[in-house]
Design an enzyme around this catalytic site. Structure first.
Site, PDB file in Angstrom:
ATOM      1  N   SER A   8       0.831  -1.203   0.000  1.00 37.95           N
ATOM      2  CA  SER A   8       0.000   0.000   0.000  1.00 37.95           C
ATOM      3  C   SER A   8       0.865   1.253   0.000  1.00 37.95           C
ATOM      4  O   SER A   8       1.643   1.487   0.934  1.00 37.95           O
ATOM      5  CB  SER A   8      -0.916   0.019   1.223  1.00 37.95           C
ATOM      6  N   HIS A  33      -1.032  -1.297  -4.412  1.00 34.42           N
ATOM      7  CA  HIS A  33      -2.306  -0.829  -3.859  1.00 34.42           C
ATOM      8  C   HIS A  33      -2.272   0.686  -3.678  1.00 34.42           C
ATOM      9  O   HIS A  33      -1.380   1.217  -3.018  1.00 34.42           O
ATOM     10  CB  HIS A  33      -2.556  -1.515  -2.521  1.00 34.42           C
ATOM     11  N   ASP A  35      -4.323   3.725  -2.175  1.00 33.89           N
ATOM     12  CA  ASP A  35      -5.408   4.134  -1.279  1.00 33.89           C
ATOM     13  C   ASP A  35      -5.789   5.578  -1.555  1.00 33.89           C
ATOM     14  O   ASP A  35      -4.980   6.493  -1.376  1.00 33.89           O
ATOM     15  CB  ASP A  35      -4.968   3.997   0.185  1.00 33.89           C
ATOM     16  N   MET A  37      -8.277   8.627  -0.542  1.00 33.44           N
ATOM     17  CA  MET A  37      -9.153   9.121   0.527  1.00 33.44           C
ATOM     18  C   MET A  37      -9.522  10.574   0.267  1.00 33.44           C
ATOM     19  O   MET A  37      -8.690  11.355  -0.218  1.00 33.44           O
ATOM     20  CB  MET A  37      -8.458   8.992   1.877  1.00 33.44           C
ATOM     21  N   HIS A  66      -8.095   1.654  -4.572  1.00 34.37           N
ATOM     22  CA  HIS A  66      -9.103   1.499  -3.523  1.00 34.37           C
ATOM     23  C   HIS A  66      -9.689   2.875  -3.222  1.00 34.37           C
ATOM     24  O   HIS A  66      -9.047   3.719  -2.600  1.00 34.37           O
ATOM     25  CB  HIS A  66      -8.421   0.890  -2.289  1.00 34.37           C
ATOM     26  N   MET A  68     -11.744   5.150  -1.250  1.00 34.40           N
ATOM     27  CA  MET A  68     -12.414   5.437   0.022  1.00 34.40           C
ATOM     28  C   MET A  68     -12.982   6.838  -0.054  1.00 34.40           C
ATOM     29  O   MET A  68     -12.532   7.766   0.636  1.00 34.40           O
ATOM     30  CB  MET A  68     -11.424   5.265   1.180  1.00 34.40           C
ATOM     31  N   MET A 137     -12.061  -5.192   4.987  1.00 35.96           N
ATOM     32  CA  MET A 137     -11.242  -4.281   5.773  1.00 35.96           C
ATOM     33  C   MET A 137     -10.977  -4.897   7.144  1.00 35.96           C
ATOM     34  O   MET A 137     -11.903  -5.310   7.845  1.00 35.96           O
ATOM     35  CB  MET A 137     -11.943  -2.932   5.947  1.00 35.96           C
ATOM     36  N   PHE A 143      -6.647   5.639   7.960  1.00 34.31           N
ATOM     37  CA  PHE A 143      -5.268   5.872   8.383  1.00 34.31           C
ATOM     38  C   PHE A 143      -4.456   4.588   8.235  1.00 34.31           C
ATOM     39  O   PHE A 143      -4.988   3.493   8.405  1.00 34.31           O
ATOM     40  CB  PHE A 143      -5.203   6.326   9.848  1.00 34.31           C
ATOM     41  N   ASP A 176      -7.213  -5.701   3.788  1.00 35.82           N
ATOM     42  CA  ASP A 176      -6.490  -4.437   3.901  1.00 35.82           C
ATOM     43  C   ASP A 176      -6.541  -3.966   5.344  1.00 35.82           C
ATOM     44  O   ASP A 176      -7.627  -3.736   5.893  1.00 35.82           O
ATOM     45  CB  ASP A 176      -7.140  -3.395   2.986  1.00 35.82           C
TER      46      ASP A 176
END
Length: 229
Positions: A8, A33, A35, A37, A66, A68, A137, A143, A176
């Site tokens: 990640s 990966h 992430d 956000m 991913h 979010m 998850m 975080f 994850d």
């Protein structure tokens, strides 16, 4: 199914992004990966399509994005054009989940659904035929570096049983959050086929390549569905 390691980038040194990606690529990490956000769905803001495009420029590994974020439909096209191979949205954030998955697959990308720790697995029952990946998850999203929720192992096992009952051998089960040399073996035995690891890789004392190799060693000899051997 083989077990893939997906470092990640949330935990990498962004000032050295290119070299960090190359290090895990050369160490044999199959997926990268990303992430994403937005500060709304989760209490943090990270990266967007421009960084995804930059990562695509330094690796040919599978880019696992991913999202979010709230209302992910607005940005799916941007991430698809940036080079994402897999785009995962949260069931909790997609108002019309079936439509969103159709949008992802219509762009030629693999579609995933992520579930927060408190969201029942049944939330994806009506879209199992539309997904390529189910992301469990094992921390609350938002975080990096959080402690692993032990109950996630049982959730992974139940997720694997659920997808195999409907679409045997066709759906990845990804985990994850808190994945490390301590937690990876149990997750692999439970049926996870993609392990997302952030701090355990990019925070490794010998560098990210060594972090990938340590997790790989921890699951050596484990396969699904036959267990160890």
């Amino acid at each position: 199914m083989s077990i893939r390691i997906a470092p990640s980038l949330l935990s990498c040194r962004f000032a050295e992004l290119g070299s960090e990606v190359r290090a895990v690529d050369e160490a044999g990490a199959e997926w990268i990966h990303v992430d994403v956000m937005d500060g709304h769905f989760v209490p943090n803001i990270t990266i967007g399509p421009l960084i995804t495009d930059a990562v695509r420029g330094v690796t040919e590994r599978t880019l696992d994005v991913h999202l979010m974020i709230d209302n992910p439909d607005r940005y799916i096209g941007d991430f698809a054009r940036a080079g994402a191979d897999v785009i995962t949205v949260h069931a909790e954030a997609a108002v019309h989940l079936h439509r969103t998955l159709g949008l992802i697959r219509g762009l030629g990308k693999r579609a995933g659904v992520a579930l927060n720790p408190a969201t029942p697995l049944a939330a994806v029952d009506e879209v199992l035929d539309e997904i390529d990946l189910l992301l469990v998850m094992s921390v609350n999203p938002g975080f990096g570096g959080q402690a692993f929720i032990p109950r996630a192992v049982d959730r992974v096992a139940r997720a694997r049983a659920m997808v195999e009952a409907r679409r045997p051998g066709q759906v990845e089960v990804e985990v994850d959050g808190g994945v490390s040399v301590k937690t990876a073996p149990a997750l692999a035995r439970a049926g996870a086929t993609v392990l997302v690891a952030g701090s355990a890789v990019f925070g490794h004392s010998a560098g990210p390549g060594a972090g990938v190799e340590a997790i790989r060693a921890s699951i050596a000899g484990i396969s699904w569905p036959d267990g160890e051997g």
